[in-house]
Design a protein around this motif. Structure first.
Motif, PDB file in Angstrom:
ATOM      1  N   VAL A  80       0.829  -1.340   0.106  1.00 38.90           N
ATOM      2  CA  VAL A  80      -0.107   0.076  -0.268  1.00 38.90           C
ATOM      3  C   VAL A  80       0.849   1.349   0.055  1.00 38.90           C
ATOM      4  O   VAL A  80       0.680   2.109  -0.626  1.00 38.90           O
ATOM      5  CB  VAL A  80      -0.958   0.205   1.345  1.00 38.90           C
ATOM      6  N   GLU A  81       1.552   1.072   0.984  1.00 34.15           N
ATOM      7  CA  GLU A  81       2.600   1.916   1.114  1.00 34.15           C
ATOM      8  C   GLU A  81       3.472   2.793  -0.509  1.00 34.15           C
ATOM      9  O   GLU A  81       3.048   4.106  -0.873  1.00 34.15           O
ATOM     10  CB  GLU A  81       3.633   2.241   1.721  1.00 34.15           C
ATOM     11  N   LEU A  82       4.218   1.177  -1.055  1.00 39.49           N
ATOM     12  CA  LEU A  82       4.667   1.660  -2.414  1.00 39.49           C
ATOM     13  C   LEU A  82       3.962   1.711  -3.078  1.00 39.49           C
ATOM     14  O   LEU A  82       4.410   3.232  -4.435  1.00 39.49           O
ATOM     15  CB  LEU A  82       5.061  -0.042  -3.088  1.00 39.49           C
ATOM     16  N   SER A  83       2.466   1.544  -3.580  1.00 43.81           N
ATOM     17  CA  SER A  83       1.742   2.407  -5.020  1.00 43.81           C
ATOM     18  C   SER A  83       1.000   3.714  -4.566  1.00 43.81           C
ATOM     19  O   SER A  83       1.282   4.129  -5.385  1.00 43.81           O
ATOM     20  CB  SER A  83       0.832   1.571  -4.412  1.00 43.81           C
ATOM     21  N   THR A  84       1.363   3.718  -3.219  1.00 41.67           N
ATOM     22  CA  THR A  84       1.315   5.312  -2.699  1.00 41.67           C
ATOM     23  C   THR A  84       2.188   6.560  -3.543  1.00 41.67           C
ATOM     24  O   THR A  84       1.835   7.431  -4.115  1.00 41.67           O
ATOM     25  CB  THR A  84       0.508   5.548  -1.643  1.00 41.67           C
ATOM     26  N   VAL A  85       2.945   6.091  -2.870  1.00 44.86           N
ATOM     27  CA  VAL A  85       4.363   6.195  -3.295  1.00 44.86           C
ATOM     28  C   VAL A  85       4.707   6.418  -4.299  1.00 44.86           C
ATOM     29  O   VAL A  85       4.949   7.680  -5.653  1.00 44.86           O
ATOM     30  CB  VAL A  85       5.592   6.145  -2.698  1.00 44.86           C
ATOM     31  N   VAL A  86       4.500   5.482  -6.294  1.00 45.75           N
ATOM     32  CA  VAL A  86       4.461   5.059  -6.647  1.00 45.75           C
ATOM     33  C   VAL A  86       3.323   6.388  -7.638  1.00 45.75           C
ATOM     34  O   VAL A  86       3.553   7.448  -8.760  1.00 45.75           O
ATOM     35  CB  VAL A  86       4.359   3.905  -8.012  1.00 45.75           C
ATOM     36  N   GLU A  88       1.619   9.020  -6.302  1.00 47.09           N
ATOM     37  CA  GLU A  88       2.069  10.174  -5.775  1.00 47.09           C
ATOM     38  C   GLU A  88       3.171  11.090  -7.181  1.00 47.09           C
ATOM     39  O   GLU A  88       3.523  12.336  -7.482  1.00 47.09           O
ATOM     40  CB  GLU A  88       2.640  10.776  -4.625  1.00 47.09           C
ATOM     41  N   MET A  89       4.267  10.237  -6.737  1.00 47.18           N
ATOM     42  CA  MET A  89       5.577  10.725  -7.401  1.00 47.18           C
ATOM     43  C   MET A  89       5.411  10.261  -9.105  1.00 47.18           C
ATOM     44  O   MET A  89       6.439  10.374  -9.810  1.00 47.18           O
ATOM     45  CB  MET A  89       6.649   9.795  -6.874  1.00 47.18           C
ATOM     46  N   GLN A  90       3.961   9.707 -10.078  1.00 47.53           N
ATOM     47  CA  GLN A  90       3.513   9.785 -10.973  1.00 47.53           C
ATOM     48  C   GLN A  90       4.819   9.065 -11.486  1.00 47.53           C
ATOM     49  O   GLN A  90       5.267   8.743 -12.712  1.00 47.53           O
ATOM     50  CB  GLN A  90       3.515  10.398 -11.731  1.00 47.53           C
ATOM     51  N   LEU A  91       5.659   7.672 -10.827  1.00 46.73           N
ATOM     52  CA  LEU A  91       6.250   6.444 -11.134  1.00 46.73           C
ATOM     53  C   LEU A  91       5.651   4.855 -11.913  1.00 46.73           C
ATOM     54  O   LEU A  91       4.430   5.028 -11.359  1.00 46.73           O
ATOM     55  CB  LEU A  91       7.267   6.075  -9.847  1.00 46.73           C
ATOM     56  N   TYR A  92       6.322   4.714 -12.781  1.00 44.33           N
ATOM     57  CA  TYR A  92       5.391   3.022 -13.284  1.00 44.33           C
ATOM     58  C   TYR A  92       5.971   1.952 -13.162  1.00 44.33           C
ATOM     59  O   TYR A  92       7.396   2.579 -13.606  1.00 44.33           O
ATOM     60  CB  TYR A  92       4.582   3.955 -14.161  1.00 44.33           C
ATOM     61  N   PRO A  93       5.921   0.583 -13.543  1.00 43.03           N
ATOM     62  CA  PRO A  93       7.032  -0.314 -13.821  1.00 43.03           C
ATOM     63  C   PRO A  93       6.699   0.269 -14.611  1.00 43.03           C
ATOM     64  O   PRO A  93       6.843   0.610 -16.097  1.00 43.03           O
ATOM     65  CB  PRO A  93       5.409  -1.209 -13.194  1.00 43.03           C
ATOM     66  N   ALA A  94       8.573  -0.885 -15.292  1.00 45.58           N
ATOM     67  CA  ALA A  94       8.838  -0.555 -17.192  1.00 45.58           C
ATOM     68  C   ALA A  94       8.369  -1.394 -17.768  1.00 45.58           C
ATOM     69  O   ALA A  94       7.926  -0.407 -18.619  1.00 45.58           O
ATOM     70  CB  ALA A  94      10.042  -1.436 -16.859  1.00 45.58           C
ATOM     71  N   THR A  95       6.819  -2.218 -17.356  1.00 42.36           N
ATOM     72  CA  THR A  95       6.089  -3.118 -18.332  1.00 42.36           C
ATOM     73  C   THR A  95       5.162  -1.971 -19.166  1.00 42.36           C
ATOM     74  O   THR A  95       4.343  -1.917 -19.609  1.00 42.36           O
ATOM     75  CB  THR A  95       5.257  -4.615 -17.690  1.00 42.36           C
ATOM     76  N   ASN A  96       4.736  -0.486 -18.429  1.00 46.34           N
ATOM     77  CA  ASN A  96       3.905   0.270 -18.494  1.00 46.34           C
ATOM     78  C   ASN A  96       4.256   1.651 -19.363  1.00 46.34           C
ATOM     79  O   ASN A  96       4.239   2.029 -19.140  1.00 46.34           O
ATOM     80  CB  ASN A  96       3.287   0.419 -17.640  1.00 46.34           C
ATOM     81  N   GLN A  97       5.794   1.835 -19.655  1.00 54.11           N
ATOM     82  CA  GLN A  97       6.464   2.420 -20.459  1.00 54.11           C
ATOM     83  C   GLN A  97       6.210   2.623 -21.745  1.00 54.11           C
ATOM     84  O   GLN A  97       5.645   1.232 -22.217  1.00 54.11           O
ATOM     85  CB  GLN A  97       7.615   2.470 -19.687  1.00 54.11           C
ATOM     86  N   PRO A  98       5.783   3.484 -22.354  1.00 51.83           N
ATOM     87  CA  PRO A  98       5.488   3.760 -23.643  1.00 51.83           C
ATOM     88  C   PRO A  98       6.570   2.887 -24.786  1.00 51.83           C
ATOM     89  O   PRO A  98       6.440   2.080 -25.695  1.00 51.83           O
ATOM     90  CB  PRO A  98       5.452   4.907 -24.543  1.00 51.83           C
ATOM     91  N   TYR A  99       8.228   2.976 -24.406  1.00 52.38           N
ATOM     92  CA  TYR A  99       9.368   2.926 -24.971  1.00 52.38           C
ATOM     93  C   TYR A  99      10.296   2.126 -23.979  1.00 52.38           C
ATOM     94  O   TYR A  99      10.341   2.330 -22.873  1.00 52.38           O
ATOM     95  CB  TYR A  99       9.552   3.817 -25.843  1.00 52.38           C
ATOM     96  N   SER A 100      10.315   0.976 -24.698  1.00 54.05           N
ATOM     97  CA  SER A 100      11.304   0.671 -23.706  1.00 54.05           C
ATOM     98  C   SER A 100      13.175   1.651 -23.550  1.00 54.05           C
ATOM     99  O   SER A 100      13.756   1.828 -24.664  1.00 54.05           O
ATOM    100  CB  SER A 100      11.979  -0.727 -24.114  1.00 54.05           C
ATOM    101  N   LEU A 101      13.881   1.630 -22.510  1.00 55.08           N
ATOM    102  CA  LEU A 101      15.030   2.467 -21.699  1.00 55.08           C
ATOM    103  C   LEU A 101      16.226   1.939 -22.523  1.00 55.08           C
ATOM    104  O   LEU A 101      16.811   3.089 -23.283  1.00 55.08           O
ATOM    105  CB  LEU A 101      15.382   2.939 -20.783  1.00 55.08           C
ATOM    106  N   TRP A 102      16.071   0.050 -22.974  1.00 52.03           N
ATOM    107  CA  TRP A 102      16.905  -0.637 -23.683  1.00 52.03           C
ATOM    108  C   TRP A 102      17.135  -0.720 -25.276  1.00 52.03           C
ATOM    109  O   TRP A 102      17.518  -1.877 -25.567  1.00 52.03           O
ATOM    110  CB  TRP A 102      17.790  -1.091 -22.840  1.00 52.03           C
ATOM    111  N   SER A 103      16.203   0.399 -25.971  1.00 54.21           N
ATOM    112  CA  SER A 103      15.490  -0.286 -27.043  1.00 54.21           C
ATOM    113  C   SER A 103      16.299   0.427 -28.038  1.00 54.21           C
ATOM    114  O   SER A 103      17.270   0.839 -27.567  1.00 54.21           O
ATOM    115  CB  SER A 103      13.954   1.229 -27.021  1.00 54.21           C
TER     116      SER A 103
END
Length: 107
Positions: A80-86, A88-103
Motif C-alpha cells: 500500500v505504501e509503495l503504490s501510494t508513493v508510485v 504520488e510521484m507518477q512512477l510506473y513500472p517499466a512494463t507500462n512505459q511506452p518505450y523501453s529505455l534499452w530499445s
C-alpha cells in the motif's frame, strides 16, 4: 651437438656411477608391523570441552530454527505504501512505459 653440452651431460651422468642402493635396517619391517597392530592410546577430552561443544551446537540449531521460522511482517502494508508513493510521484513500472529505455534507438 656442441662439445660443451656433451661434456656437461657426461659429467652429470658420471656423478651417478658411484651411487649405491640404500638398504633398510633389518628390523624395519618388524617395527612397522608392531606399530600397525599396536593399540592407539585413548584420548580423553575434558568434560568442559564436551559440554561447550554440545552447547554451541544446540545454540546454533536454535538460532537457525529462529531464522527459518521467523514470520515476516505482512507485505500488504508495504504494498500500500509503495503504490501510494508510485502514484504520488507518477512512477510506473517499466512494463507500462511506452518505450523501453534499452530499445535500439537509445544504445
Amino acid at each position: 651437438m656442441e662439445p660443451e653440452k656433451e661434456k656437461w651431460i657426461n659429467d652429470v651422468l658420471r656423478i651417478a656411477d658411484g651411487i649405491e642402493r640404500a638398504d633398510p635396517s633389518p628390523f624395519l619391517y618388524a617395527k612397522i608391523r608392531h606399530r600397525l597392530f599396536e593399540a592407539a592410546p585413548r584420548v580423553y577430552l575434558p568434560a568442559r570441552t564436551v559440554w561447550l561443544t554440545a552447547t554451541s551446537f544446540a545454540l546454533l540449531l536454535l538460532l537457525n530454527w529462529r531464522v527459518v521460522s521467523q514470520q515476516v511482517s505482512p507485505a500488504d502494508a508495504d504494498e500500500v505504501e509503495l503504490s501510494t508513493v508510485v502514484s504520488e510521484m507518477q512512477l510506473y513500472p517499466a512494463t507500462n512505459q511506452p518505450y523501453s529505455l534499452w530499445s535500439e534507438q537509445n544504445y
